[in-house]
Design an enzyme around this catalytic site. Structure first.
Site, short mmCIF file in Angstrom:
data_model
loop_
_atom_site.label_atom_id
_atom_site.label_comp_id
_atom_site.label_asym_id
_atom_site.label_seq_id
_atom_site.Cartn_x
_atom_site.Cartn_y
_atom_site.Cartn_z
CB ALA A 108 11.60 -3.88 -7.05
CD GLU A 125 5.27 -4.98 -2.31
OE1 GLU A 125 4.57 -4.56 -1.37
OE2 GLU A 125 6.16 -4.28 -2.84
CG ASN A 126 3.11 -5.67 -9.04
OD1 ASN A 126 2.46 -4.78 -8.50
ND2 ASN A 126 4.12 -5.43 -9.86
CD GLU A 137 10.42 -5.49 -4.06
OE1 GLU A 137 9.20 -5.61 -3.85
OE2 GLU A 137 11.08 -4.49 -3.73
CG HIS A 156 7.11 -7.10 0.16
ND1 HIS A 156 6.70 -6.68 1.40
CD2 HIS A 156 7.95 -6.14 -0.31
CE1 HIS A 156 7.27 -5.52 1.67
NE2 HIS A 156 8.04 -5.17 0.66
#
Length: 841
Positions: free
Chosen positions: A281, A283-284, A317, A320
């Protein structure tokens, strides 16, 4: 890493970050993708502050056609710039006739690029329509570490933070999604079949966290307890597969807001499953992207193990969004802290909401014990490694950065206590919100909050490779026991540490009289220390490292070790402690500090072991009513082990269940993987053809992964060769999943040899297909070649890769060679003694 024919070391000195004399503050970005031609057009207007007069501007752009550079000042003076491309360094220089004085400017470009098929930058995703009749494409982004430059010209370094106004021009029938909520949606005047979607302005953030996605998606949605909007996007027809991740995220996001004592700063927190995705994955901020197996759960057919994985990745995620996104490392050197922290806190969150997983025991078994093996090699590296060029990240971003990194954070959290840890963390995040920082700044805040020497202690763990072996001797006088502890670096092959490394080690000791409480806690900062325990009987056991939190192995005297038999048998000590006693002993045998016969003699202590992370006993085929999830996860492991070891009744039952499965009577999803492995192991070509057909027909990524993992388990060479053909020839297996298939082909002697031959024959093809800087190459080496145990193969591997000159696998090859050498030495040293012991009546 090769650049211009220079070695990695040379690259580091050549690479220079962009000057801070010109900084972007805001991007107005418009992207128009064409999914028929796989091309995109774009326009970007970048607001700049120029701090010193300049005749040119340097920024990043790669794989883009860029033209039409214009700059204008606040006084509206406008001039065109001439663009010079430097392909090697992925930069462009815009030269101006008239010098730009200090002040505020806007720099605008038109550009075009390819929606590539390499899973970096702005790339394409292949999927089929719900009825399976048609192949279609969407497009999504993967910018970390340094691929935003493939989507638009930018200052593509983490400490050039800015805000972004993103606009997507797309066909009306497709979803357009980005970091922020939609601000407006209008018809595109040039073509009424298209629309213009504009998104709200982002917070101040790094380029690697920008995301935009175009495709056909369904979603499920909710709001968390703080009124944050949350969606999970899936391919059309699969939205119910997003519910588990959505429920998990809706619990975990407010937990973090409370733990950090900082509100989540965006109005939405979306998650999306991407059909072609290079890792677990990403973490945008506000739009986290996932591999399908890390996000989607079929309520009917997903295993407990898959649910646990999804909970873990979602929790990782989401952490983050604060630690990494709100506060970002200044440069990639500190990426370990970003990932190590997230890896640790995901377990904290999952334990809170899914206590039935006993997740901290799994942390010790998988994460902690996992890094102890490679970190004992001389080819290991410190957690903190100076990064020059961002391309060097994948070379060191491995189990040391993630698993040792998170274990170090776990040790630190325990050392200073949860209250001090949370206070220090909150102050750190508040001070550096929307800014960049370095590791020492966190240590400073934790020192202030705890009054303990955090920086001093932590630097010994992050700046030098390896970890200590503590040798324990003890002496009893009346009711007191004196324990002497000596530290030295533990090296996998038992050799002496020439550097004489030393650590500052938080040590805990506990005893029989109070097995659930620490008797003494000290910071060892000398080569040798003495601890005195009062009121302890002569035959009482003692043990170091309560719950396996300290980063060290322990060597006990034979009498001290023998006493530990009792708390293992009676289970008066935790599963973590039971696990690590035998794990340390096995490592000491591997390194020649003890004989493997000692290990075999100690194993009967575990005869009645019942914990998920140890047990080797039959659980049967069917789940019991109200069974705990750990037993459900253990069953397929035990079935697989017993089946592959040749139990004929079990093999026959697996074959019957597989035949019924093909006929439509589906195998329970929790044991399905084990059945596939057993029938693959003993099956003929028709069995393997059936597995391949199931794979092609499977709709769920989780089911595809189960099938792919089983195919390589055959003991027939031609089946393994056919599996490798199936993986790498044609379009059967997505690039991202090929490593899973290759790794399982090495589970037998025959498979190991075939994979090695395959890698030799196809290495150049793999480098070309995946790219010479791809982390997949590291995985092919480590997963494909680590199981040999003879020096001759080691020598062949070394010779072959010396001639291949693939820079990114230099370190992994050293690791593989050390692993093989260690195994070979164990066989030379102990094989006769082990054989003698096992032949005893």
């Amino acid at each position: 890493l090769k650049m211009n024919g220079h070695s990695t070391q040379k690259t580091k000195s050549l690479f220079q970050r962009l000057s801070q004399t010109i900084v972007p503050t805001h991007y107005d970005l418009t992207i128009q993708p064409n999914l028929d031609t796989f091309k995109f057009n774009g326009y970007v207007n970048i607001h700049l502050k120029i701090k010193e007069p300049a005749g040119s501007i340097v920024l990043y752009a790669a794989d883009l056609e860029v033209d039409n550079a214009k700059v204008k000042s606040t006084a509206n003076d406008e001039q065109l710039g001439k663009i010079e491309f430097d392909k090697e360094s992925e930069r462009i220089t815009v030269n101006f006739d008239k010098k730009l004085e200090t002040g505020d400017y806007e720099l605008a470009f038109k550009f075009a690029g390819e929606i590539n098929n390499r899973m970096i930058g702005f790339y394409r995703n292949k999927y089929t329509t719900p009825d399976g009749s048609e192949t279609r494409y969407g497009a999504s982004t993967q910018f970390e570490p340094a691929d935003c430059r493939r989507a638009f010209p930018c200052w593509d370094e983490p400490n050039f933070k800015a805000t972004f106004d993103i606009t997507l021009i797309t066909p009306k029938n497709l979803c357009a999604i980005s970091n922020m909520p939609v601000k407006s949606e209008n018809e595109y005047v040039n073509d009424k079949e298209w629309k213009i979607t504009a998104f709200d302005r982002t917070p101040i953030m790094s380029t690697y966290l920008v995301a935009f996605i175009v495709g056909e998606y369904d979603y499920v949605e909710t709001k968390d307890s703080n009124d944050v909007s949350m969606k999970v996007y899936t391919l059309v027809g699969k939205k119910e597969h997003g519910k588990f991740a959505l429920d998990t995220a809706a619990k975990v996001l407010p937990f973090y807001a409370d733990y950090f004592n900082i509100k989540y700063p965006i109005a939405k927190a979306d998650q999306i499953a991407i059909s072609d995705f290079p890792s677990g994955a990403m973490e945008n901020w506000g739009l986290i992207t996932y591999h399908e197996t890390a996000l989607l759960i079929d309520p009917k057919f997903s295993s407990v193990a898959s649910r646990q994985r999804v909970a873990n990745v979602v929790a990782h995620e989401l952490s983050h969004q604060w630690f990494g996104n709100l506060v970002t490392m200044d440069w990639w050197t500190d990426l370990w802290l970003n990932e190590g922290f997230a890896k640790w806190i995901q377990f904290l969150a999952v334990d809170k909401f899914y206590p039935e997983f006993d997740i901290w025991t799994q942390f010790v078994a998988d994460i902690y014990a996992g890094f102890l093996i490679p970190d004992a090699f001389k080819s290991s590296h410190p957690i903190e490694v100076p990064i020059g060029h961002p391309a060097e990240i994948d070379e060191i971003f491995d189990v040391i950065s993630y698993s040792k990194g998170s274990s170090v954070i776990r040790m630190l959290h325990d050392y200073i206590g949860d209250d001090a840890f949370r206070n220090g963390l909150h102050n750190y995040l508040m001070e550096y919100s929307y800014k960049n920082t370095i590791t020492e700044n966190l240590w400073l805040h934790l020192t202030k909050a705890s009054n303990k020497p955090v920086n001093e202690v932590m630097s010994s763990w992050t700046r030098q490779m390896g970890y200590p072996l503590l040798t324990v001797t003890e002496e009893q006088t009346d009711k007191n026991r004196v324990i002497k502890i000596k530290q030295q670096r533990f090296i996998a092959d038992g050799s002496v540490d020439e550097e004489k490394l030393q650590w500052k080690i938080p040590i805990t000791v506990f005893t029989k009289s109070n097995p659930k409480q620490i008797a003494q806690q000290v910071l060892m900062d000398d080569p040798e220390i003495t601890i005195k325990l009062d009121n302890i009987s002569e035959n009482d056991w003692i043990k170091l490292n309560y719950n396996a939190i300290g980063l060290y192995r322990v060597k006990y005297e034979s009498q001290t070790l023998a006493r530990l038999n009792e708390p293992i048998v009676k289970k008066t000590i935790s599963p973590q402690d039971r696990l690590m006693i035998q794990n340390d002993l096995a490592a000491l045998c591997n390194s020649g500090h003890q004989s493997f016969v000692d290990y075999l003699k100690f194993l009967p202590s575990y005869t009645d072991e019942d914990n998920f992370t140890h047990q080797i006993s039959k659980l049967g085929w069917e789940a019991k009513p109200n069974e705990d999830p750990l037993s459900t996860m253990l069953r397929p492991m035990i079935l697989g082990i017993v089946g592959k070891s040749g139990d004929q009744d079990l093999i026959n039952e697996a074959k019957k269940r597989f035949e019924r499965h093909i006929a439509g009577d589906l195998i329970d999803e929790n044991i399905r993987g084990a059945v596939y492995v057993i029938v693959s192991h003993y099956g003929d070509e028709s069995t393997h053809e059936a597995l391949r057909k199931l794979y092609v027909a499977a709709d769920m990524a989780e089911e595809k992964a189960r099938l792919l993992r089983s195919m390589g388990h055959s003991i027939k060479p031609e089946m393994i060769e056919n599996t490798l053909k199936f993986i790498f020839e044609g379009n059967n297996v997505r690039m991202q999943d090929s490593i899973v298939g290759l790794a399982t082909c090495t589970t037998s002697h025959e498979g190991r040899d075939i994979v090695w031959k395959f890698l030799q024959k196809n290495w150049r093809m793999l480098v070309e297909r995946f790219g010479e800087k791809s982390r997949f190459l590291i995985r092919f080496v480590e997963y494909g070649l680590s199981d040999f145990a003879d020096e001759q193969t080691a020598s062949e591997i070394k010779s072959f890769f010396d001639t291949m000159n693939t820079a990114i696998v230099v370190r992994p090859i050293k690791k593989v060679l050390e692993t093989i050498h260690m195994r070979s030495e164990v066989l030379k040293r102990d094989s006769k003694a082990i054989e003698g012991y096992l032949k005893q009546p």
